[in-house]
Design an enzyme around this catalytic site. Structure first.
Site, PDB file in Angstrom:
ATOM      1  N   LYS A  21       0.834  -1.210   0.000  1.00 45.88           N
ATOM      2  CA  LYS A  21       0.000   0.000   0.000  1.00 45.88           C
ATOM      3  C   LYS A  21       0.866   1.256   0.000  1.00 45.88           C
ATOM      4  O   LYS A  21       0.506   2.268  -0.613  1.00 45.88           O
ATOM      5  CB  LYS A  21      -0.924   0.001   1.209  1.00 45.88           C
ATOM      6  N   LYS A  51      -1.581  11.211   6.302  1.00 45.93           N
ATOM      7  CA  LYS A  51      -1.163  10.117   7.199  1.00 45.93           C
ATOM      8  C   LYS A  51      -0.431   9.024   6.435  1.00 45.93           C
ATOM      9  O   LYS A  51       0.651   8.574   6.836  1.00 45.93           O
ATOM     10  CB  LYS A  51      -2.386   9.550   7.923  1.00 45.93           C
TER      11      LYS A  51
END
Length: 292
Positions: free
Chosen positions: A176, A244
């Site tokens: 990811k 984030k």
């Protein structure tokens, strides 16, 4: 060992993506328990047949498979660890699957603690935004053991269509990070291209008809550029969550001694966007920095 539709699935986190993912699971015929901090977010699912659980502990104790997709690594820690967390309340031989984009090291920590309790753990972050979540077409990047992956694959197939076991625990999260790094610099290019088209007096929709089918084509160009042109800043994925993710990716890259100038630039621009009050908008709102 296969998770069948007789299994009870617990779902924690009903945000922009989580709610659609949970709805697809419910409509596929699985029994569904739900918990989220804001109970009102579960109303639609409860009306469709989901069962509300008052606590994380209650949900974990009464579910065969527990899926989580929350906001930040600190939220992951909160729901997994501690006396009232998932790992201290899930049944032996159950499955825990964190689909939050989080730290690879945290995924390994969850895996190790779960294994000690005879619980199967996978990290399985997703990509595809609100559209992919609604349509059950997410890319799902998985880390963990093959046996556990094979067992829950039918459940993954309800939520996505590009589902790959990338390696051991943490590999899903590392994958990811690769995804977010590629998107980060690409979003800058999409914004610059749309702004250039507008400044040159072109019809940006017509430009998109051409360049999305050529070498410049990308998911962001096809799905987010039209939102940019329409001035639609509604979140398919929040600016604050992308910040984030990029921060985690940058920290992980630094640990490996990698140079990531594109990631650094994108992170700095998105931080500027958030400081301007757009942290709760969709990532396509980045174009506001270019079109002033």
């Amino acid at each position: 060992m296969t998770v069948t539709k007789q299994a009870t699935v617990g779902f924690i986190g009903l945000g922009v993506m989580g709610k659609s993912m949970a709805k697809n699971i419910l409509q596929a015929g699985y029994n569904l328990n739900v918990f989220t901090r804001t109970e009102a977010k579960a109303d639609e699912l409860i009306q469709l047949g989901a069962v509300w659980k008052d606590t994380v502990a209650d949900l974990a104790a009464d579910s065969d498979v527990i899926l989580t997709i929350v906001g930040y690594p600190s939220d992951v820690e909160e729901v997994y660890f501690g006396e009232n967390g998932i790992l201290n309340n899930a049944q032996p031989n159950s499955f825990v699957i964190d689909m939050t984009t989080s730290k690879p090291a945290l995924a390994v920590q969850i895996y190790e603690q779960a294994k000690a309790k005879h619980i199967y753990a996978l990290d399985a972050p997703v990509s595809g935004g609100d559209i992919g979540a609604r349509n059950g077409k997410l890319a799902i990047m998985v880390g963990g053991e093959l046996q556990a992956f094979d067992a829950v694959l039918p459940l993954f197939e309800v939520m996505g269509e590009n589902i790959v076991l990338q390696g051991e625990a943490g590999a899903g999260q590392h994958t990811k990070m690769c995804n977010q790094i590629a998107i980060a610099t690409g979003m800058i290019g999409v914004c610059e291209a749309i702004t250039y088209a507008q400044k040159a007096g072109l019809n940006p929709e017509r430009v998109l008809e051409t360049i999305t089918t050529g070498a410049a084509g990308s998911w962001s160009l096809s799905n987010l550029a039209p939102r940019m042109i329409a001035g639609d800043d509604q979140p398919g994925f929040y600016v604050k969550h992308f910040i984030k993710d990029m921060t985690i990716a940058l920290e992980s890259a630094d640990e490996m001694g990698l140079m990531t100038p594109g990631l650094e630039l994108s992170l700095s621009l998105y931080k500027q966007l958030a400081e301007n009050g757009y942290e709760n908008n969709g990532t396509q709102a980045l174009i506001k920095l270019f079109s002033k």
